[in-house]
Design a protein around this motif. Structure first.
Motif, PDB file in Angstrom:
ATOM      1  N   GLY A 290       0.839  -1.195   0.000  1.00 18.46           N
ATOM      2  CA  GLY A 290       0.000   0.000   0.000  1.00 18.46           C
ATOM      3  C   GLY A 290       0.873   1.243   0.000  1.00 18.46           C
ATOM      4  O   GLY A 290       1.816   1.357  -0.787  1.00 18.46           O
ATOM      5  N   ASP A 291       0.584   2.163   0.918  1.00 18.93           N
ATOM      6  CA  ASP A 291       1.407   3.368   1.051  1.00 18.93           C
ATOM      7  C   ASP A 291       2.528   3.204   2.073  1.00 18.93           C
ATOM      8  O   ASP A 291       3.281   4.142   2.331  1.00 18.93           O
ATOM      9  N   GLY A 292       2.609   2.023   2.662  1.00 17.79           N
ATOM     10  CA  GLY A 292       3.618   1.792   3.689  1.00 17.79           C
ATOM     11  C   GLY A 292       4.559   0.668   3.330  1.00 17.79           C
ATOM     12  O   GLY A 292       4.777   0.352   2.155  1.00 17.79           O
ATOM     13  N   GLU A 293       5.145   0.039   4.363  1.00 23.72           N
ATOM     14  CA  GLU A 293       6.091  -1.048   4.181  1.00 23.72           C
ATOM     15  C   GLU A 293       5.833  -2.141   5.206  1.00 23.72           C
ATOM     16  O   GLU A 293       5.217  -1.904   6.252  1.00 23.72           O
ATOM     17  N   VAL A 294       6.301  -3.340   4.892  1.00 28.54           N
ATOM     18  CA  VAL A 294       6.235  -4.468   5.809  1.00 28.54           C
ATOM     19  C   VAL A 294       7.650  -4.985   6.021  1.00 28.54           C
ATOM     20  O   VAL A 294       8.406  -5.174   5.054  1.00 28.54           O
ATOM     21  N   ALA A 295       8.022  -5.182   7.283  1.00 28.27           N
ATOM     22  CA  ALA A 295       9.335  -5.742   7.588  1.00 28.27           C
ATOM     23  C   ALA A 295       9.309  -7.249   7.365  1.00 28.27           C
ATOM     24  O   ALA A 295       8.379  -7.933   7.795  1.00 28.27           O
TER      25      ALA A 295
END
Length: 326
Positions: free
Chosen positions: A9-14
């Protein structure tokens, strides 16, 4: 411990991996962003045109002009910056009045864009200067352009007939057409639903319940979906094409302009050189991100990344797929 971050989306996943014998990150080969987009645009439409005279020689001030652009699902190419440069060029350098231009959003069968999305696609300034219209594949005033050798009747938006058509598109690998962009902005982009359905049927095997073995990522030769699109685009016969090439940071790395087909084919070669990454061996597990919004706007768009990732996975392996699908 191996750790990286993938877009969602507009973010990130670690992503944290522990105990793996080996971890390989697949990234594109580096493509340098253009230092000055305005200067690159000027050279691309004047001195560096491929298979076409300069843009100012194919458009006159009295010509009605239709600029075909992509919808929000392709906003990764940041066409808003290119649309703005094109409209300014046509108005200031060629002398086309703003009321002589129309921007047509190539929706295919996608939903209409909201006014807020249209402003984002073309910038608020251009939205207030030039009429921006959503294509409607179910409209009752579609114009017949002819029939392709594969038997597809080509019905298109009437704004693509009897006007000078300029196509702005972004080039990337595509699961059915080989590559997106170029002719794909016309069919399916501004075509009728029956035309779109007939073209897309070529992605299925004519004899077996499976995909057509002739289609695939990066496959153009003998690909019936691609060849049918090429023939349909030739019937529409746009006067100019602008193909945008971006890197994974969505930075403009090339503008390839001129004859729609010739310029687009060169952009395909640029994309393939940077984005077609060889895989030494298939993995027990693959973690894949689409690259965030809008590439993961819905499952239909996101599945492109899923199919790419599957090519790196052993049979029976584990695939973790990150797609927001808002």
């Amino acid at each position: 411990m191996f750790e990286t971050r993938l877009k969602y989306g507009d973010g990130e996943v670690a992503v944290r991996l522990k105990g793996a014998k080996s971890v390989t990150l697949l990234n594109e080969k580096e493509m340098a962003p253009l230092n000055d987009l305005a200067d690159a645009f000027l050279h691309a439409v004047e001195s560096d045109c491929i298979g076409s005279p300069p843009l100012r020689d194919v458009i006159s001030p009295a010509d009605p002009v239709t600029i075909v652009i992509s919808d929000i699902t392709r906003f990764w190419m940041r066409q808003d910056r290119v649309v703005s440069l094109l409209v300014d060029y046509l108005h200031e350098k060629v002398g086309v009045p703003y009321e002589g231009m129309v921007i047509l959003v190539a929706l295919g069968t996608h939903r209409p864009q909201t006014d807020a999305e249209l402003m984002r696609l073309v910038t608020p300034r251009i939205f207030n200067l030039v009429k921006v219209i959503n294509h409607n594949c179910d409209a009752d005033d579609l114009a017949f352009a002819g029939t392709t050798p594969l038997g597809t009747g080509v019905w298109v938006n009437p704004l693509a007939v009897g006007r000078k058509v300029i196509v702005i598109s972004g080039t990337m690998h595509h699961l059915m057409a080989g590559y997106g962009g170029g002719r794909k902005s016309l069919v399916p982009g501004i075509a009728g639903k029956k035309t779109i359905n007939q073209n897309h049927l070529h992605s299925l095997s004519p004899t077996l319940p499976r995909s057509n073995p002739l289609i695939g990522m990066g496959v153009l030769k003998n690909n019936p979906v691609n060849e049918d699109m090429n023939a349909a685009a030739a019937l529409v016969n746009p006067v100019f094409g602008i193909s945008i090439v971006v890197n994974s940071q969505n930075e403009h790395c090339a503008l390839v302009c001129g004859n729609l087909q010739a310029a687009w084919e060169k952009s395909c070669a640029l994309v393939d050189a940077a984005m077609a990454v060889p895989i030494e061996k298939k993995a027990d597990a693959v973690v894949v991100s689409c690259g965030g919004y809008p590439k993961d706007i819905n499952l239909y768009q996101a599945v492109k990344s899923l199919l790419n990732a599957a090519q790196a996975l052993k049979e029976g392996g584990l695939l973790v797929f990150l797609a927001e699908c808002r």
